[in-house]
Design an enzyme around this catalytic site. Structure first.
Site, short mmCIF file in Angstrom:
data_model
loop_
_atom_site.label_atom_id
_atom_site.label_comp_id
_atom_site.label_asym_id
_atom_site.label_seq_id
_atom_site.Cartn_x
_atom_site.Cartn_y
_atom_site.Cartn_z
N CYS A 53 0.72 -1.20 -0.01
CA CYS A 53 0.10 -0.03 -0.03
C CYS A 53 0.80 1.19 -0.08
CB CYS A 53 -0.84 0.11 1.23
SG CYS A 53 -0.17 0.12 2.82
N CYS A 55 0.77 3.96 2.12
CA CYS A 55 1.18 4.20 3.40
C CYS A 55 2.47 3.74 3.85
CB CYS A 55 0.16 4.12 4.53
SG CYS A 55 -0.80 2.72 4.74
#
Length: 144
Positions: A53, A55
């Site tokens: 992802c 993040c």
């Protein structure tokens, strides 16, 4: 010419794995690897639950990299990759109770016990610098 989905994913995530292994973080790819390292670890161990992802890329891995430049760091550095090494990740998460599965996430353990945990929601809404500062504070507290 066709490529299997599995091969494609292995090729795609390798750079994400390399970001951590270049730092000296050891990958735990199987449940047996996790058990061998985490069940008997003396001292402190950082366990990064890596992920594909945004993040993980923008905050988690850079935050970990910066924190590991600190003078005081954990004795052992490990990573599992959520969504890729599923069984190893599930085994590692057994050590993170009472926290629910979260990826990315970062665990700090001392003598086999979880002492600090950063969940996804504490990663995705903070900067890499904030995550690094959080980790360095935990290192200062638990890695002496």
């Amino acid at each position: 010419m066709s490529m299997s989905f599995e091969r494609y994913m292995l090729d795609m995530v390798q750079p994400m794995r390399d970001e951590l292994t270049r730092l000296g973080i050891e990958e735990l790819r199987t449940p047996e690897d996790v058990e061998a390292k985490l069940s008997n670890t003396k001292g402190t161990a950082l366990v990064v639950v890596n992920s594909v992802c945004g993040c993980a890329a923008g905050q988690c891995r850079p935050g970990v990299a910066h924190a590991l430049q600190n003078d005081l760091t954990p004795d052992h550095l490990y990573t599992v990759f959520a969504g890729q090494d599923k069984e190893a990740t599930a085994k590692a998460r057994e050590y993170f109770a009472p926290y629910p599965p979260s990826s990315p996430s970062i665990a700090l353990m001392k003598d086999g016990e979880l002492v600090h945990f950063i969940e996804r929601h504490q990663i995705e809404n903070r900067s890499a610098a904030d995550i690094s500062a959080d980790l360095i504070s935990a290192f200062e507290r638990f890695c002496r």
